[in-house]
Design an enzyme around this catalytic site. Sequence first.
Site, PDB file in Angstrom:
ATOM      1  N   TYR A 156      -3.132  -1.235  10.119  1.00 61.45           N
ATOM      2  CA  TYR A 156      -2.994  -1.310   8.669  1.00 61.45           C
ATOM      3  C   TYR A 156      -1.565  -0.984   8.239  1.00 61.45           C
ATOM      4  O   TYR A 156      -0.960  -1.717   7.436  1.00 61.45           O
ATOM      5  CB  TYR A 156      -3.973  -0.341   8.019  1.00 61.45           C
ATOM      6  CG  TYR A 156      -4.040  -0.447   6.513  1.00 61.45           C
ATOM      7  CD1 TYR A 156      -4.742  -1.477   5.901  1.00 61.45           C
ATOM      8  CD2 TYR A 156      -3.413   0.491   5.698  1.00 61.45           C
ATOM      9  CE1 TYR A 156      -4.814  -1.575   4.523  1.00 61.45           C
ATOM     10  CE2 TYR A 156      -3.485   0.403   4.319  1.00 61.45           C
ATOM     11  CZ  TYR A 156      -4.184  -0.638   3.736  1.00 61.45           C
ATOM     12  OH  TYR A 156      -4.244  -0.723   2.371  1.00 61.45           O
ATOM     13  N   SER A 176       0.847  -1.196   0.000  1.00 61.04           N
ATOM     14  CA  SER A 176       0.000   0.000   0.000  1.00 61.04           C
ATOM     15  C   SER A 176       0.877   1.238   0.000  1.00 61.04           C
ATOM     16  O   SER A 176       2.087   1.159   0.267  1.00 61.04           O
ATOM     17  CB  SER A 176      -0.877   0.006   1.258  1.00 61.04           C
ATOM     18  OG  SER A 176      -1.516   1.249   1.460  1.00 61.04           O
TER      19      SER A 176
END
Length: 281
Positions: A156, A143
Amino acid sequence: MSTVRDKVVVITGAAGGIGRALALDVARRGGRLALSDVDERGLADTAALARAIGAEVHTSRVDVADRAAVRAHAGDVHAHFGQVHQLYNNAGIAGGGATILDADWEIYDRVLAVNLWGVLHGTRAFLPHLVASGDGHVINISSLNGLLAQPELAPYCTSKFAVRGFTETLRLEMLQAGHQVRVTLVHPGGVRTNIASAALAEARGRGERITDEYEARIRFYNDHLLRLSPRQAAQAIVRGVEADHPRILIGLDARIADLTARALPRAYPALAGLLFQLLRC
Protein backbone atom coordinates in the site's frame (compact mmCIF):
# COMPACT_ATOMS: atom_id res chain seq x y z
CA MET A 1 -11.10 28.58 -10.14
CA SER A 2 -11.92 25.05 -11.35
CA THR A 3 -15.67 25.01 -10.81
CA VAL A 4 -17.73 21.84 -10.92
CA ARG A 5 -21.08 23.19 -12.17
CA ASP A 6 -21.97 21.82 -15.61
CA LYS A 7 -18.62 19.99 -15.84
CA VAL A 8 -18.34 16.34 -16.84
CA VAL A 9 -16.68 14.70 -13.84
CA VAL A 10 -15.28 11.16 -13.92
CA ILE A 11 -14.95 9.33 -10.59
CA THR A 12 -13.51 5.83 -10.21
CA GLY A 13 -14.25 3.67 -7.17
CA ALA A 14 -17.65 5.35 -6.85
CA ALA A 15 -19.59 2.47 -5.24
CA GLY A 16 -18.89 3.60 -1.69
CA GLY A 17 -16.64 5.44 0.71
CA ILE A 18 -14.92 8.59 -0.52
CA GLY A 19 -15.90 7.82 -4.13
CA ARG A 20 -19.62 7.84 -3.35
CA ALA A 21 -19.26 10.96 -1.20
CA LEU A 22 -17.39 12.71 -4.02
CA ALA A 23 -20.13 11.80 -6.48
CA LEU A 24 -22.85 13.19 -4.22
CA ASP A 25 -20.92 16.39 -3.47
CA VAL A 26 -20.30 16.98 -7.18
CA ALA A 27 -23.99 16.30 -7.82
CA ARG A 28 -25.00 18.95 -5.27
CA ARG A 29 -22.69 21.42 -7.00
CA GLY A 30 -24.33 20.82 -10.38
CA GLY A 31 -21.76 18.54 -12.00
CA ARG A 32 -22.47 15.81 -14.57
CA LEU A 33 -21.18 12.42 -13.46
CA ALA A 34 -19.42 9.48 -15.09
CA LEU A 35 -19.08 6.87 -12.35
CA SER A 36 -17.32 3.51 -12.35
CA ASP A 37 -16.53 0.65 -10.00
CA VAL A 38 -16.31 -3.15 -9.97
CA ASP A 39 -19.11 -3.27 -7.38
CA GLU A 40 -22.16 -2.93 -9.62
CA ARG A 41 -24.70 -2.95 -6.78
CA GLY A 42 -22.92 -0.23 -4.85
CA LEU A 43 -22.42 1.74 -8.06
CA ALA A 44 -26.14 1.56 -8.85
CA ASP A 45 -26.94 2.81 -5.34
CA THR A 46 -24.57 5.77 -5.75
CA ALA A 47 -26.08 6.60 -9.12
CA ALA A 48 -29.61 6.52 -7.69
CA LEU A 49 -28.63 8.88 -4.87
CA ALA A 50 -26.95 11.29 -7.29
CA ARG A 51 -29.92 11.26 -9.66
CA ALA A 52 -32.22 11.99 -6.72
CA ILE A 53 -30.21 15.17 -6.21
CA GLY A 54 -30.79 16.04 -9.86
CA ALA A 55 -27.51 15.05 -11.49
CA GLU A 56 -27.06 13.50 -14.91
CA VAL A 57 -25.25 10.19 -14.29
CA HIS A 58 -23.52 7.68 -16.56
CA THR A 59 -22.27 4.43 -14.99
CA SER A 60 -19.93 1.67 -16.09
CA ARG A 61 -18.51 -1.43 -14.46
CA VAL A 62 -14.76 -0.95 -14.81
CA ASP A 63 -11.77 -2.62 -13.19
CA VAL A 64 -9.16 0.14 -13.24
CA ALA A 65 -6.42 -2.50 -13.30
CA ASP A 66 -7.62 -3.48 -16.81
CA ARG A 67 -5.93 -1.08 -19.24
CA ALA A 68 -8.14 -1.93 -22.19
CA ALA A 69 -11.29 -1.57 -20.09
CA VAL A 70 -10.25 1.88 -18.84
CA ARG A 71 -9.40 3.00 -22.38
CA ALA A 72 -12.81 1.82 -23.59
CA HIS A 73 -14.46 3.58 -20.64
CA ALA A 74 -12.81 6.87 -21.59
CA GLY A 75 -14.09 6.58 -25.12
CA ASP A 76 -17.56 5.68 -23.90
CA VAL A 77 -17.74 8.63 -21.50
CA HIS A 78 -16.59 11.06 -24.19
CA ALA A 79 -19.09 9.64 -26.66
CA HIS A 80 -21.90 9.98 -24.11
CA PHE A 81 -21.19 13.53 -22.92
CA GLY A 82 -19.17 14.94 -25.82
CA GLN A 83 -16.47 16.21 -23.50
CA VAL A 84 -14.67 15.44 -20.22
CA HIS A 85 -13.45 18.06 -17.74
CA GLN A 86 -12.40 16.44 -14.49
CA LEU A 87 -11.02 13.03 -13.53
CA TYR A 88 -10.91 11.73 -9.95
CA ASN A 89 -8.64 8.66 -9.84
CA ASN A 90 -10.10 7.49 -6.54
CA ALA A 91 -10.34 3.68 -6.77
CA GLY A 92 -8.08 1.94 -4.29
CA ILE A 93 -7.66 -1.07 -2.05
CA ALA A 94 -5.66 -1.81 1.08
CA GLY A 95 -2.98 -4.45 1.33
CA GLY A 96 -0.84 -5.36 4.29
CA GLY A 97 -0.58 -7.34 7.47
CA ALA A 98 2.78 -8.90 6.67
CA THR A 99 6.40 -7.82 6.51
CA ILE A 100 8.19 -7.32 3.20
CA LEU A 101 9.83 -10.72 3.59
CA ASP A 102 6.57 -12.49 4.39
CA ALA A 103 4.06 -10.77 2.09
CA ASP A 104 2.94 -12.84 -0.90
CA TRP A 105 3.74 -11.44 -4.34
CA GLU A 106 0.06 -11.71 -5.22
CA ILE A 107 -0.70 -8.95 -2.71
CA TYR A 108 1.81 -6.63 -4.34
CA ASP A 109 0.44 -7.47 -7.78
CA ARG A 110 -3.16 -6.66 -6.89
CA VAL A 111 -2.51 -3.56 -4.77
CA LEU A 112 -0.19 -2.01 -7.34
CA ALA A 113 -2.55 -2.98 -10.16
CA VAL A 114 -5.42 -1.02 -8.61
CA ASN A 115 -3.75 1.76 -6.62
CA LEU A 116 -0.93 2.65 -9.01
CA TRP A 117 -1.72 1.22 -12.43
CA GLY A 118 -5.34 2.27 -12.03
CA VAL A 119 -4.19 5.88 -11.68
CA LEU A 120 -1.85 5.54 -14.65
CA HIS A 121 -4.50 3.89 -16.79
CA GLY A 122 -7.11 6.50 -15.96
CA THR A 123 -4.78 9.44 -16.49
CA ARG A 124 -3.44 8.18 -19.82
CA ALA A 125 -6.91 7.28 -21.13
CA PHE A 126 -8.69 10.50 -20.16
CA LEU A 127 -5.86 13.04 -20.50
CA PRO A 128 -6.35 13.71 -24.24
CA HIS A 129 -10.01 14.55 -23.55
CA LEU A 130 -9.06 16.78 -20.60
CA VAL A 131 -6.54 18.64 -22.75
CA ALA A 132 -9.10 19.05 -25.54
CA SER A 133 -11.65 20.50 -23.09
CA GLY A 134 -9.42 23.53 -22.47
CA ASP A 135 -10.43 23.35 -18.81
CA GLY A 136 -9.23 19.99 -17.53
CA HIS A 137 -8.36 18.81 -14.05
CA VAL A 138 -6.80 15.54 -12.83
CA ILE A 139 -7.28 14.67 -9.16
CA ASN A 140 -5.29 11.70 -7.91
CA ILE A 141 -5.99 10.20 -4.48
CA SER A 142 -2.86 9.18 -2.60
CA SER A 143 -2.92 8.71 1.17
CA LEU A 144 -1.39 9.67 4.47
CA ASN A 145 0.79 6.66 3.60
CA GLY A 146 2.04 8.56 0.57
CA LEU A 147 3.64 10.97 3.04
CA LEU A 148 4.78 8.68 5.83
CA ALA A 149 5.51 4.96 5.63
CA GLN A 150 4.18 2.29 7.94
CA PRO A 151 5.56 -1.15 8.85
CA GLU A 152 3.79 -4.21 7.44
CA LEU A 153 2.04 -2.13 4.81
CA ALA A 154 4.65 -2.17 2.04
CA PRO A 155 2.36 -2.81 -0.97
CA TYR A 156 0.00 0.00 0.00
CA CYS A 157 2.73 2.50 0.94
CA THR A 158 4.62 1.71 -2.26
CA SER A 159 1.55 2.39 -4.37
CA LYS A 160 0.67 5.65 -2.63
CA PHE A 161 4.19 7.09 -2.69
CA ALA A 162 4.30 6.21 -6.40
CA VAL A 163 1.00 8.00 -7.03
CA ARG A 164 2.56 11.07 -5.43
CA GLY A 165 5.59 10.96 -7.73
CA PHE A 166 3.50 10.31 -10.84
CA THR A 167 1.11 13.16 -10.04
CA GLU A 168 3.86 15.68 -9.39
CA THR A 169 5.51 14.70 -12.69
CA LEU A 170 2.17 15.12 -14.48
CA ARG A 171 1.78 18.61 -13.03
CA LEU A 172 5.22 19.61 -14.29
CA GLU A 173 4.51 18.24 -17.75
CA MET A 174 1.17 20.02 -18.04
CA LEU A 175 2.80 23.32 -17.06
CA GLN A 176 5.73 22.76 -19.40
CA ALA A 177 3.46 21.96 -22.35
CA GLY A 178 1.15 24.90 -21.60
CA HIS A 179 -1.92 22.67 -21.40
CA GLN A 180 -4.94 24.03 -19.53
CA VAL A 181 -5.05 20.97 -17.28
CA ARG A 182 -4.73 21.47 -13.54
CA VAL A 183 -3.38 18.66 -11.36
CA THR A 184 -4.22 18.00 -7.72
CA LEU A 185 -2.79 15.41 -5.35
CA VAL A 186 -4.90 14.38 -2.35
CA HIS A 187 -3.57 12.81 0.86
CA PRO A 188 -6.51 11.64 3.00
CA GLY A 189 -5.86 10.62 6.57
CA GLY A 190 -8.19 8.33 8.50
CA VAL A 191 -11.58 8.34 6.77
CA ARG A 192 -14.46 6.10 7.90
CA THR A 193 -14.55 3.68 4.98
CA ASN A 194 -14.46 -0.12 4.88
CA ILE A 195 -10.98 -0.24 3.30
CA ALA A 196 -9.30 -1.83 6.35
CA SER A 197 -12.07 -4.36 6.96
CA ALA A 198 -12.20 -5.19 3.25
CA ALA A 199 -8.48 -5.93 3.26
CA LEU A 200 -8.95 -8.33 6.17
CA ALA A 201 -11.88 -10.04 4.41
CA GLU A 202 -9.88 -10.41 1.19
CA ALA A 203 -6.95 -11.92 3.08
CA ARG A 204 -9.29 -14.45 4.67
CA GLY A 205 -10.81 -15.18 1.27
CA ARG A 206 -7.36 -15.99 -0.10
CA GLY A 207 -6.82 -18.45 2.75
CA GLU A 208 -4.01 -16.44 4.34
CA ARG A 209 -3.08 -16.96 7.96
CA ILE A 210 -4.47 -13.99 9.90
CA THR A 211 -2.51 -13.15 13.04
CA ASP A 212 -4.11 -11.85 16.21
CA GLU A 213 -1.92 -8.74 15.88
CA TYR A 214 -3.29 -7.98 12.41
CA GLU A 215 -6.89 -8.38 13.57
CA ALA A 216 -6.19 -6.13 16.56
CA ARG A 217 -4.69 -3.50 14.27
CA ILE A 218 -7.77 -3.52 12.03
CA ARG A 219 -9.99 -3.08 15.08
CA PHE A 220 -7.81 -0.20 16.28
CA TYR A 221 -8.00 1.48 12.86
CA ASN A 222 -11.78 1.17 12.72
CA ASP A 223 -12.35 2.26 16.32
CA HIS A 224 -9.76 5.03 16.72
CA LEU A 225 -8.07 6.14 13.48
CA LEU A 226 -10.72 6.10 10.75
CA ARG A 227 -12.69 8.99 12.21
CA LEU A 228 -13.44 11.54 9.48
CA SER A 229 -16.68 10.94 7.58
CA PRO A 230 -16.48 10.35 3.81
CA ARG A 231 -18.79 13.34 3.28
CA GLN A 232 -16.45 15.65 5.22
CA ALA A 233 -13.48 14.32 3.25
CA ALA A 234 -15.26 14.76 -0.09
CA GLN A 235 -16.34 18.30 0.71
CA ALA A 236 -12.77 19.24 1.60
CA ILE A 237 -11.45 17.63 -1.57
CA VAL A 238 -13.94 19.32 -3.92
CA ARG A 239 -13.43 22.70 -2.23
CA GLY A 240 -9.70 22.29 -2.72
CA VAL A 241 -10.17 21.31 -6.35
CA GLU A 242 -12.39 24.33 -7.01
CA ALA A 243 -9.71 26.52 -5.40
CA ASP A 244 -7.03 24.94 -7.65
CA HIS A 245 -4.93 23.65 -4.76
CA PRO A 246 -2.09 21.48 -6.09
CA ARG A 247 -2.07 19.40 -2.90
CA ILE A 248 -4.83 18.70 -0.38
CA LEU A 249 -4.26 17.22 3.07
CA ILE A 250 -7.43 15.70 4.54
CA GLY A 251 -7.63 15.47 8.32
CA LEU A 252 -5.38 16.47 11.20
CA ASP A 253 -3.54 13.14 10.99
CA ALA A 254 -2.52 13.80 7.38
CA ARG A 255 -1.25 17.27 8.30
CA ILE A 256 0.73 15.83 11.23
CA ALA A 257 2.19 13.11 9.00
CA ASP A 258 3.23 15.70 6.43
CA LEU A 259 4.86 17.92 9.04
CA THR A 260 6.58 14.99 10.74
CA ALA A 261 8.03 13.58 7.52
CA ARG A 262 9.35 17.00 6.46
CA ALA A 263 10.60 18.21 9.85
CA LEU A 264 12.02 14.91 11.12
CA PRO A 265 13.09 12.92 8.05
CA ARG A 266 15.76 10.98 9.97
CA ALA A 267 13.87 10.48 13.22
CA TYR A 268 10.36 9.66 12.03
CA PRO A 269 11.02 6.00 11.07
CA ALA A 270 12.12 5.25 14.63
CA LEU A 271 9.18 7.19 16.05
CA ALA A 272 6.75 5.39 13.72
CA GLY A 273 8.23 2.02 14.64
CA LEU A 274 7.81 2.80 18.34
CA LEU A 275 4.21 3.94 17.80
CA PHE A 276 3.20 0.77 15.97
CA GLN A 277 5.00 -1.36 18.52
CA LEU A 278 2.85 0.30 21.21
CA LEU A 279 -0.29 -0.32 19.15
CA ARG A 280 0.41 -4.07 19.31
CA CYS A 281 0.29 -3.97 23.10
